[in-house]
Design an enzyme around this catalytic site. Structure first.
Site, mmCIF file in Angstrom:
data_model
loop_
_atom_site.group_PDB
_atom_site.id
_atom_site.type_symbol
_atom_site.label_atom_id
_atom_site.label_comp_id
_atom_site.label_asym_id
_atom_site.label_seq_id
_atom_site.Cartn_x
_atom_site.Cartn_y
_atom_site.Cartn_z
ATOM 1 N N TYR A 67 -63.996 11.050 0.984
ATOM 2 C CA TYR A 67 -63.310 10.069 1.836
ATOM 3 C C TYR A 67 -63.955 8.694 1.693
ATOM 4 O O TYR A 67 -63.269 7.680 1.533
ATOM 5 C CB TYR A 67 -63.361 10.548 3.285
ATOM 6 C CG TYR A 67 -62.598 9.678 4.248
ATOM 7 C CD1 TYR A 67 -61.205 9.651 4.231
ATOM 8 C CD2 TYR A 67 -63.258 8.891 5.187
ATOM 9 C CE1 TYR A 67 -60.495 8.858 5.112
ATOM 10 C CE2 TYR A 67 -62.558 8.096 6.076
ATOM 11 C CZ TYR A 67 -61.182 8.081 6.037
ATOM 12 O OH TYR A 67 -60.480 7.281 6.911
ATOM 13 N N VAL A 123 -47.219 8.869 -1.923
ATOM 14 C CA VAL A 123 -47.977 7.828 -2.624
ATOM 15 C C VAL A 123 -48.665 8.347 -3.886
ATOM 16 O O VAL A 123 -49.282 7.565 -4.608
ATOM 17 C CB VAL A 123 -49.005 7.149 -1.692
ATOM 18 C CG1 VAL A 123 -48.302 6.381 -0.588
ATOM 19 C CG2 VAL A 123 -50.006 8.148 -1.140
ATOM 20 N N SER A 172 -46.637 7.134 11.698
ATOM 21 C CA SER A 172 -47.453 7.474 12.868
ATOM 22 C C SER A 172 -48.742 6.665 12.863
ATOM 23 O O SER A 172 -49.083 6.006 11.878
ATOM 24 C CB SER A 172 -47.785 8.975 12.878
ATOM 25 O OG SER A 172 -48.541 9.329 11.722
#
Length: 258
Positions: free
Chosen positions: A162, A58, A15
């Site tokens: 992040y 991952v 996506s």
């Protein structure tokens, strides 16, 4: 580099930005392995472009290696794009000042494992596969692009995890490129700004929110389109002199503190 008859791997390819890259690479004649956890979306996209879906986590090296091996079965592997990642925001100190309300360390580690360690793991395994390809002009065997974020430079309040993960991707770009030069592999990083992906949701409220966000972009005053990012990714893959660089694609935005 001619991608016809080659294979490519795209993590997070089901996506958003990853899907746009999958479509671009398939349009250039590559057999693309869509490596993602989203089986329905990933399988549908793989069928659409004549590629292959590989369920990939991952944080699990075995599943990444299996996806790489799937790509090798489809032809010489020349390219890989690592776009898998998650978002997270939480202030470092809680509102009540208790230790219990401080930032969640497990959440911080999860973001690092997925966004940074996962990118490195996929890079080392994909590069190993690409290194087996026959060298072409200038000894080139292939190229890799990792997807970071402008949060690597302009992290906002609550984005410590992040920003650290994306900053790590930026920080390892040059040393990875230097490592991989011996194998004839180039590596670059693209750092997108505000890109219109399914993460923002859909419907009138979502569109109004995205329009408001777009006002902070220098020009054009809108969110970027996934295909605009995909075009830059593909340019980094195909341009034989692009190496060891991080490129911001953000409409000139510099993110404010909040």
């Amino acid at each position: 580099m001619d991608l016809h008859g080659t294979s490519a791997l795209v993590t997070g390819g089901a996506s958003g930005i990853g899907a746009a890259v999958v479509r671009r690479l398939a349009g250039l004649g590559a057999h693309v392995v869509v490596a993602d956890l989203k089986e329905d979306d990933g399988g549908a996209l793989a069928a659409e472009v004549g590629g292959t879906f590989a369920r990939t986590d991952v944080t699990d090296s075995a599943t990444i290696q299996a996806a790489v091996e799937t790509a090798l079965e489809q032809g010489p592997m020349r390219t890989a794009v690592n776009s898998a990642g998650i978002g997270w925001a939480q202030r470092t100190v809680g509102r009540d000042g208790t230790f219990e309300s401080a930032a969640d360390l497990d959440a911080f580690l999860r973001v690092i494992r997925i966004n940074l360690v996962g990118v490195f793991d996929a890079t080392r395994l994909a590069a190993t596969a690409i290194s087996r390809s026959e060298p072409g002009e200038d000894g080139a065997r292939g190229a890799i692009v990792n997807v970071a974020s402008v949060a690597a430079f302009d992290g906002q309040i609550g984005q410590a995890a992040y920003s650290a993960s994306k900053g790590g991707i930026v920080g390892m770009t040059l040393p990875l490129a230097r490592d991989l030069a011996a194998s004839g592999i180039r590596l670059n990083t693209v750092a997108p700004g505000l890109i219109d992906t399914p993460l923002y949701g859909s419907g009138p409220d979502a569109e109004a929110f995205k329009a408001k966000l777009g006002e902070s972009v220098l020009f054009p005053k809108r969110l970027g389109y996934p295909d605009e990012l995909a075009r830059m990714v593909v340019e980094c893959l195909l341009n034989p002199y692009a190496n060891g660089e991080t490129i911001r694609l953000d409409g000139g935005i510099r993110m404010p503190p909040r």
